[in-house]
Write a protein that holds these residues in place. Structure first.
Motif, PDB file in Angstrom:
ATOM      1  N   LEU A   1      62.898  41.069  19.012  1.00  0.00           N
ATOM      2  CA  LEU A   1      64.042  40.276  18.581  1.00  0.00           C
ATOM      3  C   LEU A   1      65.182  40.329  19.595  1.00  0.00           C
ATOM      4  O   LEU A   1      65.671  41.411  19.932  1.00  0.00           O
ATOM      5  N   HIS A   2      65.611  39.148  20.028  1.00  0.00           N
ATOM      6  CA  HIS A   2      66.674  39.009  21.014  1.00  0.00           C
ATOM      7  C   HIS A   2      67.682  37.974  20.542  1.00  0.00           C
ATOM      8  O   HIS A   2      67.567  37.386  19.473  1.00  0.00           O
ATOM      9  N   GLN A   3      68.676  37.712  21.391  1.00  0.00           N
ATOM     10  CA  GLN A   3      69.557  36.561  21.267  1.00  0.00           C
ATOM     11  C   GLN A   3      69.971  36.174  22.672  1.00  0.00           C
ATOM     12  O   GLN A   3      69.686  36.891  23.628  1.00  0.00           O
ATOM     13  N   GLY A   4      70.643  35.053  22.802  1.00  0.00           N
ATOM     14  CA  GLY A   4      71.049  34.570  24.116  1.00  0.00           C
ATOM     15  C   GLY A   4      72.262  35.297  24.654  1.00  0.00           C
ATOM     16  O   GLY A   4      73.217  34.639  25.104  1.00  0.00           O
ATOM     17  N   SER A   5      72.255  36.611  24.593  1.00  0.00           N
ATOM     18  CA  SER A   5      73.387  37.439  25.003  1.00  0.00           C
ATOM     19  C   SER A   5      74.635  36.952  24.272  1.00  0.00           C
ATOM     20  O   SER A   5      74.577  36.663  23.072  1.00  0.00           O
ATOM     21  N   THR A   6      75.747  36.842  24.963  1.00  0.00           N
ATOM     22  CA  THR A   6      76.965  36.370  24.309  1.00  0.00           C
ATOM     23  C   THR A   6      77.222  34.894  24.591  1.00  0.00           C
ATOM     24  O   THR A   6      78.288  34.369  24.263  1.00  0.00           O
ATOM     25  N   SER A   7      76.259  34.205  25.205  1.00  0.00           N
ATOM     26  CA  SER A   7      76.365  32.766  25.382  1.00  0.00           C
ATOM     27  C   SER A   7      76.127  32.052  24.051  1.00  0.00           C
ATOM     28  O   SER A   7      75.635  32.640  23.089  1.00  0.00           O
ATOM     29  N   ARG A   8      76.463  30.776  24.007  1.00  0.00           N
ATOM     30  CA  ARG A   8      76.117  29.928  22.866  1.00  0.00           C
ATOM     31  C   ARG A   8      74.711  29.394  23.100  1.00  0.00           C
ATOM     32  O   ARG A   8      74.404  28.881  24.173  1.00  0.00           O
ATOM     33  N   MET A   9      73.829  29.534  22.081  1.00  0.00           N
ATOM     34  CA  MET A   9      72.461  29.076  22.273  1.00  0.00           C
ATOM     35  C   MET A   9      71.849  28.704  20.934  1.00  0.00           C
ATOM     36  O   MET A   9      72.198  29.278  19.896  1.00  0.00           O
ATOM     37  N   ILE A  10      70.932  27.748  20.960  1.00  0.00           N
ATOM     38  CA  ILE A  10      70.180  27.412  19.763  1.00  0.00           C
ATOM     39  C   ILE A  10      69.250  28.569  19.411  1.00  0.00           C
ATOM     40  O   ILE A  10      68.920  29.404  20.251  1.00  0.00           O
ATOM     41  N   GLU A  11      68.822  28.629  18.130  1.00  0.00           N
ATOM     42  CA  GLU A  11      67.776  29.576  17.753  1.00  0.00           C
ATOM     43  C   GLU A  11      66.440  29.066  18.294  1.00  0.00           C
ATOM     44  O   GLU A  11      66.097  27.894  18.092  1.00  0.00           O
ATOM     45  N   GLU A  12      65.713  29.935  18.962  1.00  0.00           N
ATOM     46  CA  GLU A  12      64.431  29.534  19.537  1.00  0.00           C
ATOM     47  C   GLU A  12      63.519  30.743  19.628  1.00  0.00           C
ATOM     48  O   GLU A  12      63.961  31.884  19.433  1.00  0.00           O
ATOM     49  N   VAL A  13      62.249  30.498  19.917  1.00  0.00           N
ATOM     50  CA  VAL A  13      61.278  31.565  20.126  1.00  0.00           C
ATOM     51  C   VAL A  13      60.651  31.364  21.498  1.00  0.00           C
ATOM     52  O   VAL A  13      60.268  30.241  21.853  1.00  0.00           O
ATOM     53  N   ARG A  14      60.538  32.448  22.257  1.00  0.00           N
ATOM     54  CA  ARG A  14      59.994  32.351  23.605  1.00  0.00           C
ATOM     55  C   ARG A  14      58.568  32.895  23.671  1.00  0.00           C
ATOM     56  O   ARG A  14      58.294  34.002  23.207  1.00  0.00           O
ATOM     57  N   VAL A  15      57.696  32.086  24.241  1.00  0.00           N
ATOM     58  CA  VAL A  15      56.328  32.492  24.557  1.00  0.00           C
ATOM     59  C   VAL A  15      56.310  32.774  26.048  1.00  0.00           C
ATOM     60  O   VAL A  15      56.506  31.864  26.866  1.00  0.00           O
ATOM     61  N   ARG A  16      56.075  34.021  26.426  1.00  0.00           N
ATOM     62  CA  ARG A  16      56.311  34.459  27.803  1.00  0.00           C
ATOM     63  C   ARG A  16      55.049  34.829  28.575  1.00  0.00           C
ATOM     64  O   ARG A  16      55.134  35.247  29.723  1.00  0.00           O
ATOM     65  N   CYS A  17      53.866  34.677  27.951  1.00  0.00           N
ATOM     66  CA  CYS A  17      52.645  35.122  28.620  1.00  0.00           C
ATOM     67  C   CYS A  17      52.169  34.142  29.680  1.00  0.00           C
ATOM     68  O   CYS A  17      51.372  34.508  30.550  1.00  0.00           O
ATOM     69  N   GLY A  18      52.637  32.896  29.659  1.00  0.00           N
ATOM     70  CA  GLY A  18      52.159  31.870  30.581  1.00  0.00           C
ATOM     71  C   GLY A  18      51.077  31.030  29.935  1.00  0.00           C
ATOM     72  O   GLY A  18      50.241  31.527  29.172  1.00  0.00           O
ATOM     73  N   ARG A  19      51.080  29.738  30.254  1.00  0.00           N
ATOM     74  CA  ARG A  19      50.191  28.814  29.545  1.00  0.00           C
ATOM     75  C   ARG A  19      48.725  28.941  29.939  1.00  0.00           C
ATOM     76  O   ARG A  19      47.859  28.359  29.282  1.00  0.00           O
ATOM     77  N   ARG A  20      48.409  29.704  30.989  1.00  0.00           N
ATOM     78  CA  ARG A  20      47.014  29.939  31.364  1.00  0.00           C
ATOM     79  C   ARG A  20      46.472  31.251  30.814  1.00  0.00           C
ATOM     80  O   ARG A  20      45.296  31.579  31.040  1.00  0.00           O
ATOM     81  N   HIS A  21      47.297  32.002  30.120  1.00  0.00           N
ATOM     82  CA  HIS A  21      46.867  33.297  29.594  1.00  0.00           C
ATOM     83  C   HIS A  21      45.865  33.096  28.466  1.00  0.00           C
ATOM     84  O   HIS A  21      45.961  32.143  27.683  1.00  0.00           O
ATOM     85  N   THR A  22      44.910  34.015  28.363  1.00  0.00           N
ATOM     86  CA  THR A  22      43.881  33.887  27.331  1.00  0.00           C
ATOM     87  C   THR A  22      44.448  33.983  25.914  1.00  0.00           C
ATOM     88  O   THR A  22      43.833  33.485  24.968  1.00  0.00           O
ATOM     89  N   LEU A  23      45.633  34.606  25.752  1.00  0.00           N
ATOM     90  CA  LEU A  23      46.251  34.736  24.435  1.00  0.00           C
ATOM     91  C   LEU A  23      47.354  33.693  24.207  1.00  0.00           C
ATOM     92  O   LEU A  23      48.086  33.791  23.225  1.00  0.00           O
ATOM     93  N   HIS A  24      47.440  32.710  25.080  1.00  0.00           N
ATOM     94  CA  HIS A  24      48.538  31.752  24.954  1.00  0.00           C
ATOM     95  C   HIS A  24      48.539  31.043  23.610  1.00  0.00           C
ATOM     96  O   HIS A  24      49.589  30.913  22.962  1.00  0.00           O
ATOM     97  N   SER A  25      47.391  30.576  23.152  1.00  0.00           N
ATOM     98  CA  SER A  25      47.357  29.831  21.889  1.00  0.00           C
ATOM     99  C   SER A  25      47.754  30.715  20.717  1.00  0.00           C
ATOM    100  O   SER A  25      48.440  30.259  19.798  1.00  0.00           O
ATOM    101  N   GLU A  26      47.364  32.008  20.744  1.00  0.00           N
ATOM    102  CA  GLU A  26      47.747  32.922  19.671  1.00  0.00           C
ATOM    103  C   GLU A  26      49.249  33.191  19.692  1.00  0.00           C
ATOM    104  O   GLU A  26      49.895  33.258  18.635  1.00  0.00           O
ATOM    105  N   CYS A  27      49.826  33.345  20.880  1.00  0.00           N
ATOM    106  CA  CYS A  27      51.278  33.548  20.986  1.00  0.00           C
ATOM    107  C   CYS A  27      52.031  32.292  20.537  1.00  0.00           C
ATOM    108  O   CYS A  27      53.053  32.387  19.846  1.00  0.00           O
ATOM    109  N   LEU A  28      51.522  31.128  20.924  1.00  0.00           N
ATOM    110  CA  LEU A  28      52.161  29.878  20.535  1.00  0.00           C
ATOM    111  C   LEU A  28      52.103  29.697  19.015  1.00  0.00           C
ATOM    112  O   LEU A  28      53.068  29.237  18.398  1.00  0.00           O
TER     113      LEU A  28
END
Length: 319
Positions: A138-165
């Motif tokens: 769990l994170h936030q955009g530091s003290t900047s203003r930011m929308i709520e979002e979820v980050r998938v950071r493994c890369g789209r070629r990773h074997t677990l990408h679909s599970e993370c997405l």
């Protein structure tokens, strides 16, 4: 089976809190991270959750303060292991980085048990995280203003990408950044261990933000319901996904006036912001290079030339 994390130990159907030792502080006293173990009455998967790996990002801690009192181990299948404050030293002084070694802790995974303060903390928590079936960092955009979002950071070629997405979709903030993360991020490292992991970014604020915390609470319960930790239903909706960021800096020094709001769709050529002098005269305006979603912006209006101002999520689709 009894589940232990640091000094917290829980039998099936129990909840326990304690501390995970991370070594000594500058006065020689022991330091420990606050941890919780929720051991379900019936068998199931294991979820690991952590918050505040960046010391001034507190909305994730706000989420944990809400969800833990609501969880009844008697109604839970499986186990939830939680580290409430990862960046112990940064949290104490409300700083993003760990002031002991000036490291960004979420760039140090999987850590080193004999390394710097940040590397030792990362190693201590990763030892537990890598035993999980799913991970929420769990994170936030530091003290900047930011929308709520979820980050998938493994890369789209990773074997677990679909599970993370899929995990990001279940969490369900409405927006997903699907972009390979920097080395040392938990959400990039843990999938290499075979564990679907996402990095919910719960807005951006100074201190707690109620709207962002509530989005995080709903997201965690969506995960618990969808993955059968609880006997409930998660309602998943289509998410807006961006595959990269365009970042914009100040073309002149002065005061920023935004021409769009967070979450707005922008087209190439749309004016994002203007910079004025102290008396309101416009010195310059900056337009979008590409179409996308206005994703993040600095909180304070004053900028020096070249200083970061805002970001637009681009290569946008939905899934």
């Amino acid at each position: 089976m009894t589940i232990t994390l640091g000094s917290a130990s829980a039998d099936p159907g129990e909840l326990a809190v304690g501390r995970l030792d991370i070594g000594e502080t500058r006065d020689g006293s022991r330091a420990g991270l606050p941890v919780a173990v929720i051991n379900g009455a019936s068998d199931g998967d294991r979820l690991y959750i952590q918050a505040v790996s960046d010391g001034n990002e507190l909305n994730g801690l706000g989420v944990l303060r809400r969800i833990v009192p609501q969880l009844d181990p008697a109604e839970l299948a499986g186990e939830i292991l939680i580290v409430g404050i990862v960046n112990y030293h940064g949290f104490q002084v409300a700083e993003h980085r760990n002031p002991i070694d000036d490291r960004k802790l979420n760039r140090t995974f999987p850590g080193d048990s004999e390394g710097t303060a940040s590397e030792r903390i990362a190693a201590a928590v990763f030892e537990t995280a890598k035993t999980a079936d799913l991970i929420l960092d769990l994170h936030q955009g530091s003290t900047s203003r930011m929308i709520e979002e979820v980050r998938v950071r493994c890369g789209r070629r990773h074997t677990l990408h679909s599970e993370c997405l899929q995990l990001a979709k279940v969490f369900g903030c409405g927006y997903v950044l699907d972009q390979k993360g920097p080395e040392g991020q938990l959400a990039r490292v843990a999938p290499d261990e075979g564990i679907p992991t996402v990095d919910p970014e719960l807005g951006g604020s100074v201190g707690f933000d109620e709207e962002s915390i509530q989005a995080g609470v709903e997201g965690v319960f969506n995960v618990l319901n969808h993955y059968d930790f609880l006997d409930g239903e998660a309602v998943t909706e289509r998410q807006t996904r961006a595959k990269r960021f365009d970042q914009y800096g100040a073309s002149a020094g002065g005061l920023v006036d935004y021409c769009v709001d967070l979450g707005d769709r922008v087209d190439e050529g749309d004016t994002l912001f203007e910079i004025t002098d102290p008396f309101g005269e416009v010195k310059d305006s900056v337009a979008a290079d590409n179409s996308g979603v206005f994703w993040r912006s600095r909180r304070l209006p004053q900028v020096a030339v070249g200083e970061y101002v805002c970001s637009v999520g681009t290569n946008v689709d939905s899934y």
